[in-house]
Design an enzyme around this catalytic site. Structure first.
Site, PDB file in Angstrom:
ATOM      1  CG  ASN A  41      -0.381  -0.155   2.524  1.00 30.02           C
ATOM      2  OD1 ASN A  41       0.654  -0.777   2.679  1.00 30.02           O
ATOM      3  ND2 ASN A  41      -1.017   0.420   3.519  1.00 30.02           N
ATOM      4  CB  ILE A  42       1.740   3.622  -2.328  1.00 28.48           C
ATOM      5  CG1 ILE A  42       2.620   2.413  -2.664  1.00 28.48           C
ATOM      6  CG2 ILE A  42       2.535   4.923  -2.468  1.00 28.48           C
ATOM      7  CD1 ILE A  42       3.082   2.342  -4.119  1.00 28.48           C
ATOM      8  CD  GLU A  43      -1.459   4.864   4.432  1.00 26.82           C
ATOM      9  OE1 GLU A  43      -0.977   5.692   5.215  1.00 26.82           O
ATOM     10  OE2 GLU A  43      -2.188   3.900   4.793  1.00 26.82           O
ATOM     11  CB  CYS A  52      -5.242  -1.366  -1.838  1.00 25.74           C
ATOM     12  SG  CYS A  52      -6.584  -0.578  -0.943  1.00 25.74           S
ATOM     13  CD  GLU A  54      -5.456  -5.818  -1.366  1.00 25.35           C
ATOM     14  OE1 GLU A  54      -4.822  -4.743  -1.229  1.00 25.35           O
ATOM     15  OE2 GLU A  54      -6.263  -6.226  -0.531  1.00 25.35           O
ATOM     16  CB  CYS A  82     -10.876  -2.187   0.061  1.00 23.64           C
ATOM     17  SG  CYS A  82     -10.302  -1.557  -1.525  1.00 23.64           S
ATOM     18  CB  CYS A  85      -8.787  -4.324  -4.055  1.00 23.17           C
ATOM     19  SG  CYS A  85      -7.582  -3.022  -3.702  1.00 23.17           S
TER      20      CYS A  85
HETATM   21  N1  THU Z   1      -5.280  -1.387   2.419  1.00 22.85           N
HETATM   22  C1  THU Z   1      -4.736  -2.234   1.496  1.00 22.85           C
HETATM   23  O1  THU Z   1      -3.638  -1.981   0.984  1.00 22.85           O
HETATM   24  N2  THU Z   1      -5.400  -3.344   1.178  1.00 22.85           N
HETATM   25  C2  THU Z   1      -6.534  -3.767   1.780  1.00 22.85           C
HETATM   26  O2  THU Z   1      -7.026  -4.843   1.451  1.00 22.85           O
HETATM   27  C3  THU Z   1      -7.185  -2.934   2.791  1.00 22.85           C
HETATM   28  C4  THU Z   1      -6.567  -1.601   3.028  1.00 22.85           C
HETATM   29  C5  THU Z   1      -4.515  -0.213   2.825  1.00 22.85           C
HETATM   30  C6  THU Z   1      -5.043   1.117   2.392  1.00 22.85           C
HETATM   31  C7  THU Z   1      -4.455   2.022   3.437  1.00 22.85           C
HETATM   32  O3  THU Z   1      -3.135   2.367   3.053  1.00 22.85           O
HETATM   33  C8  THU Z   1      -4.362   1.161   4.680  1.00 22.85           C
HETATM   34  O4  THU Z   1      -4.447  -0.177   4.238  1.00 22.85           O
HETATM   35  C9  THU Z   1      -5.447   1.437   5.705  1.00 22.85           C
HETATM   36  O5  THU Z   1      -6.696   1.379   5.130  1.00 22.85           O
END
Ligand code: THU
Length: 131
Positions: A41-43, A52, A54, A82, A85
């Site tokens: 995941n890259i915020e 996400c 995925e 989520c 995804c």
């Molecule tokens: N996130 C994912 O990368 N995959 C998931 O299946 C659920 C959520 C990430 C998004 C965000 O960076 C962090 O988790 C919190 O929601």
């Protein structure tokens, strides 16, 4: 079973950029050819551009012209994909296998259809769209 893809998903968490949620997620996809692509995941400070793990892994494989067979997901705690995804998975393989990593030794195996029944996909659009 699934030892390699699980390890790749777990290890992919190392590169997670998640300073806001502090929740790391790693993902790995296996292609029909037996290749692997990983993602984390890259915020973003503006929040909405966050992606996400995925989708990062899926888009890496798709951008290389590959067909995805299964995906493994490893969160800091057990994480199910989520809704966004799930829809992205649906686009590229409605029969995709989804491995939810619990820890290095334990996993849960699903099919995308378990997570997204009665879905909307490319076939629902006009017949002349070529996918
Ligand atoms: N996130 C994912 O990368 N995959 C998931 O299946 C659920 C959520 C990430 C998004 C965000 O960076 C962090 O988790 C919190 O929601």
């Amino acid at each position: 079973m699934y030892k390699d893809i699980i390890k790749l998903a777990v290890d992919a968490k190392e590169n997670s950029y998640s300073p806001y949620s502090k929740f790391r997620v790693g993902a790995a996809v296996e292609t029909e050819e037996g290749l692997y692509y990983t993602g984390c995941n890259i915020e973003n400070a503006a929040f909405t551009p966050t992606v996400c793990a995925e989708r990062v892994a899926i888009f890496k494989a798709i951008s290389e012209g590959k067909k995805i067979k299964r995906i493994a997901v490893s969160g800091d705690t057990k994480a199910y994909p989520c809704g966004v995804c799930r829809q992205v998975m649906r686009e590229f393989n409605p029969e995709m296998e989804v491995i939810i990593v619990v820890d290095n030794e334990n996993y849960e195996k699903y099919f995308l259809k378990d997570f997204l029944p009665l879905s909307f996909g490319p076939e629902n659009l006009a017949e002349d769209i070529d996918v």
